[in-house]
Enzyme design. Structure first.
Site, PDB file in Angstrom:
ATOM      1  N   GLY A  12      -0.202   2.141  -5.609  1.00 58.74           N
ATOM      2  CA  GLY A  12       0.802   2.694  -5.167  1.00 58.74           C
ATOM      3  C   GLY A  12       0.812   0.421  -5.333  1.00 58.74           C
ATOM      4  CG  ASP A  13       1.664  -0.385  -1.880  1.00 56.86           C
ATOM      5  OD1 ASP A  13       2.630  -0.254  -2.002  1.00 56.86           O
ATOM      6  OD2 ASP A  13       1.100  -0.660  -1.525  1.00 56.86           O
ATOM      7  CD  GLU A  14       0.753   0.982  -8.624  1.00 57.28           C
ATOM      8  OE1 GLU A  14       1.758   0.244  -7.689  1.00 57.28           O
ATOM      9  OE2 GLU A  14      -0.146   1.456  -8.371  1.00 57.28           O
ATOM     10  N   GLY A  15       3.692  -3.326  -8.025  1.00 56.50           N
ATOM     11  CA  GLY A  15       5.441  -4.347  -8.247  1.00 56.50           C
ATOM     12  C   GLY A  15       5.965  -3.855  -9.424  1.00 56.50           C
ATOM     13  CE  LYS A  16       5.406   2.262  -8.036  1.00 57.47           C
ATOM     14  NZ  LYS A  16       4.155   1.599  -7.889  1.00 57.47           N
ATOM     15  CE  LYS A  18       7.761 -10.446 -11.324  1.00 49.78           C
ATOM     16  NZ  LYS A  18       7.393 -11.771 -11.088  1.00 49.78           N
ATOM     17  CB  ALA A  39       8.385   4.302  -2.880  1.00 51.41           C
ATOM     18  N   GLY A  40       8.603   1.351  -1.346  1.00 54.44           N
ATOM     19  CA  GLY A  40       8.926   0.511  -1.505  1.00 54.44           C
ATOM     20  C   GLY A  40       8.867  -0.771  -1.800  1.00 54.44           C
ATOM     21  CG  HIS A  41       9.782   0.685  -5.301  1.00 56.10           C
ATOM     22  ND1 HIS A  41       9.945   1.713  -5.862  1.00 56.10           N
ATOM     23  CD2 HIS A  41       8.567   0.754  -5.406  1.00 56.10           C
ATOM     24  CE1 HIS A  41       9.986   2.466  -6.416  1.00 56.10           C
ATOM     25  NE2 HIS A  41       8.755   1.984  -5.857  1.00 56.10           N
ATOM     26  CD  GLN A 224       5.373   7.097  -3.654  1.00 55.85           C
ATOM     27  OE1 GLN A 224       5.291   8.172  -4.405  1.00 55.85           O
ATOM     28  NE2 GLN A 224       5.641   6.846  -2.671  1.00 55.85           N
ATOM     29  CB  THR A 239       1.698  10.975  -2.056  1.00 55.37           C
ATOM     30  OG1 THR A 239       3.201  11.005  -1.414  1.00 55.37           O
ATOM     31  CG2 THR A 239       1.909  10.546  -3.688  1.00 55.37           C
ATOM     32  N   GLY A 302       4.906  -2.112   7.247  1.00 56.32           N
ATOM     33  CA  GLY A 302       3.942  -3.292   7.903  1.00 56.32           C
ATOM     34  C   GLY A 302       3.193  -3.009   7.190  1.00 56.32           C
ATOM     35  CB  VAL A 413       2.626 -16.034 -12.263  1.00 53.67           C
ATOM     36  CG1 VAL A 413       1.098 -15.778 -13.715  1.00 53.67           C
ATOM     37  CG2 VAL A 413       3.439 -16.609 -13.001  1.00 53.67           C
TER      38      VAL A 413
HETATM   39  P1  IMP Z   1       3.009  10.030   2.247  1.00 57.45           P
HETATM   40  O1  IMP Z   1       3.236  10.250   0.474  1.00 57.45           O
HETATM   41  O2  IMP Z   1       3.732   8.777   3.253  1.00 57.45           O
HETATM   42  O3  IMP Z   1       2.896  11.537   2.723  1.00 57.45           O
HETATM   43  O4  IMP Z   1       1.326   9.071   2.528  1.00 57.45           O
HETATM   44  C1  IMP Z   1      -0.110   9.428   1.582  1.00 57.45           C
HETATM   45  C2  IMP Z   1      -0.001   8.741   1.241  1.00 57.45           C
HETATM   46  O5  IMP Z   1      -0.154   7.448  -0.001  1.00 57.45           O
HETATM   47  C3  IMP Z   1      -0.990   7.120   1.982  1.00 57.45           C
HETATM   48  O6  IMP Z   1      -2.573   6.789   2.334  1.00 57.45           O
HETATM   49  C4  IMP Z   1      -0.148   6.341   1.968  1.00 57.45           C
HETATM   50  O7  IMP Z   1      -0.864   5.433   2.468  1.00 57.45           O
HETATM   51  C5  IMP Z   1       0.346   6.201   0.289  1.00 57.45           C
HETATM   52  N1  IMP Z   1       1.127   5.688  -0.133  1.00 57.45           N
HETATM   53  C6  IMP Z   1       2.469   6.821   0.398  1.00 57.45           C
HETATM   54  N2  IMP Z   1       3.485   6.018  -0.641  1.00 57.45           N
HETATM   55  C7  IMP Z   1       3.372   5.588  -1.466  1.00 57.45           C
HETATM   56  C8  IMP Z   1       3.268   3.767  -1.514  1.00 57.45           C
HETATM   57  O8  IMP Z   1       4.984   3.909  -2.104  1.00 57.45           O
HETATM   58  N3  IMP Z   1       2.882   2.979  -1.438  1.00 57.45           N
HETATM   59  C9  IMP Z   1       1.408   2.876  -1.716  1.00 57.45           C
HETATM   60  N4  IMP Z   1       0.915   3.509  -0.199  1.00 57.45           N
HETATM   61  C10 IMP Z   1       1.392   5.009  -0.741  1.00 57.45           C
END
Ligand code: IMP
Length: 423
Positions: A12-16, A18, A39-41, A224, A239, A302, A413
């Site tokens: 996850g957090d690859e930058g989808k 963007k 998720a946090g995009h 994710q 997840t 955070g 970049v």
């Molecule tokens: P959950 O999906 O909130 O139950 O979290 C399960 C695992 O997935 C944990 O290690 C979270 O940190 C990770 N995780 C869930 N959503 C994200 C995401 O959007 N980005 C990165 N890690 C995630």
């Protein structure tokens, strides 16, 4: 007639977000297919930075329709805040954002169960985002869940009460692990449900089938990453949804033979947030530098992200599981200044060196083995074309392309829309 998929290939957090935002001009519909407010995009443009959790990342474009598919789980309270935060953009929500009637709802007690379950696990905790994801998907597969379409039915409150009662009994099991004031949470929940009802609830699979028949272009947006997939991720530190390509079929109701391109996104290094194995994790200054320069903090929680070198064993696995046809490499700029760049090409195990992902990648079973490539000093963030890149960075890209046997079509970049180079 085809639908393209966009997925994260790491943790996850690859930058989808963007890249979806950048690609949206090519599509009529952007459809999110799994996950929820875990998720946090993050999207950056025109000097603004926005984090989306449930809303697809095509929302800022004037024409594209955004669809929240049946595979997504929605927390009405977080969703309402997300909508409110977008107020300055004057988005015509009822005409731009549609919700599948089959998407499941995260109830206040799902969140409580997530928190209580994590608190009870001690050292073995998953590091969940505590958004209630696991308990909601458990109720979905356990056939107890409440779907968006259900809230239009006369007996929905009764069903809510029944499920809540069950959850409260389950919470008794975790006695003392968390404290809560359910009535306050419920007030917010029911008022958010009223807001949710202002948006169109649709038979999303039918909408997509019709759109595809009419020749409309659809992009399915994942959340994710592949290594957090419920089946193919580093279980149990995953997840609760199918984050890989198959999840787009079940999460939107589309057939496998309607899939066109599969875009796989990865960082030029690797990060992970939460618990679980991470063979290339760095505990030294190099990892600290990646985290600082890459601003590796969770967009939803955070939390600091763990950082490490790129892992080709894991990436090749993710490419195969998803059938990736094109790659997009993010955050190459973060690696500027490293004398050498390490690349994990195999794992050392008790049975020798292996190049495929085994059942367990816990430290007692595998150790990452690396090759080293020359680093580069130049700042890449203002570069606008490949021919401006330092030779060593182009060599890095060429090496990855050869090893991964898949073309890298986009190199990012920097976080802004404009810092995107097409190849
Ligand atoms: P959950 O999906 O909130 O139950 O979290 C399960 C695992 O997935 C944990 O290690 C979270 O940190 C990770 N995780 C869930 N959503 C994200 C995401 O959007 N980005 C990165 N890690 C995630």
């Amino acid at each position: 007639m085809s639908i393209d998929l966009l997925l994260g290939l790491q943790w996850g957090d690859e930058g989808k977000g963007k890249i979806v935002d950048v690609l949206t001009t090519n599509y009529d519909i952007i459809a999110r297919f799994q996950g929820g407010p875990n998720a946090g995009h993050t999207l950056k443009f025109d000097g603004f930075s926005h984090v989306l959790h449930t809303i697809p990342s095509g929302i800022f474009h004037p024409t594209a329709l955004n669809l929240i598919g049946n595979g997504v789980v929605i927390d009405p309270v977080i969703f309402q805040t997300e909508i409110e935060k977008l107020a300055p953009f004057n988005i015509d929500f009822p005409n731009k954002l549609l919700i599948s009637k089959k998407a499941h709802l995260i109830l206040p007690t799902h969140r409580l169960l997530d928190a209580a379950s994590e608190a009870s696990k001690g050292k073995a905790k998953i590091g969940s985002t505590l958004k209630g994801i696991g308990p909601t998907y458990m109720d979905k597969t356990g056939r107890n869940g409440i779907r968006v379409g259900d809230i239009l039915l006369p007996d929905w409150k009764e069903r809510y009460e029944n499920l809540k009662t069950k959850h409260l009994k389950m919470l008794d099991f975790y006695e003392g692990k968390i404290e809560f004031e359910l009535s306050i949470l419920e007030d917010a929940f029911f008022s958010a449900i009223d807001e949710l009802k202002k948006l169109p609830f649709v038979d999303s699979e039918h909408l997509l089938h019709t759109a595809l028949k009419e020749g409309k272009k659809v992009l399915a947006e994942g959340a994710q990453g592949s290594l957090l997939d419920i089946d193919f991720g580093t279980y149990p530190f995953v997840t609760s949804s199918t984050t890989t390509a198959a999840g787009a079929c079940t999460g939107l109701g589309i057939a496998p033979n309607t899939i066109g391109e599969v875009f796989g996104i990865f960082k030029a290094y690797a990060t992970r947030v939460g618990s679980g194995p991470f063979p290339t994790e760095l505990f030294d200054e190099a990892g600290e530098t990646m985290g600082r320069v890459g601003m590796e903090f969770g967009a939803t929680t955070g939390r600091s992200r763990r950082c490490g070198w790129i892992d080709l064993v894991a990436l090749k696995y993710a490419i195969r599981v998803n059938g990736v046809t094109q790659l997009m490499m993010m955050k190459g700029d973060v690696l500027s200044g490293f004398e050498t760049i390490k690349v994990c090409t195999s794992y050392k195990t008790t049975e020798g060196s292996i190049e495929h992902l085994p059942f367990s990648i816990e430290p007692e079973h595998v150790t990452a083995e690396y090759i080293e490539l020359a680093g580069w000093k130049e700042d890449l963030t203002a570069m606008t074309a490949e021919d401006q890149f330092p030779k060593e960075f182009n060599d890095y890209i060429a090496y990855l392309e050869k090893e991964l046997e898949t073309p890298i079509k986009i190199v990012s970049v920097g976080p802004d829309r404009k810092q995107t180079i097409f190849r």
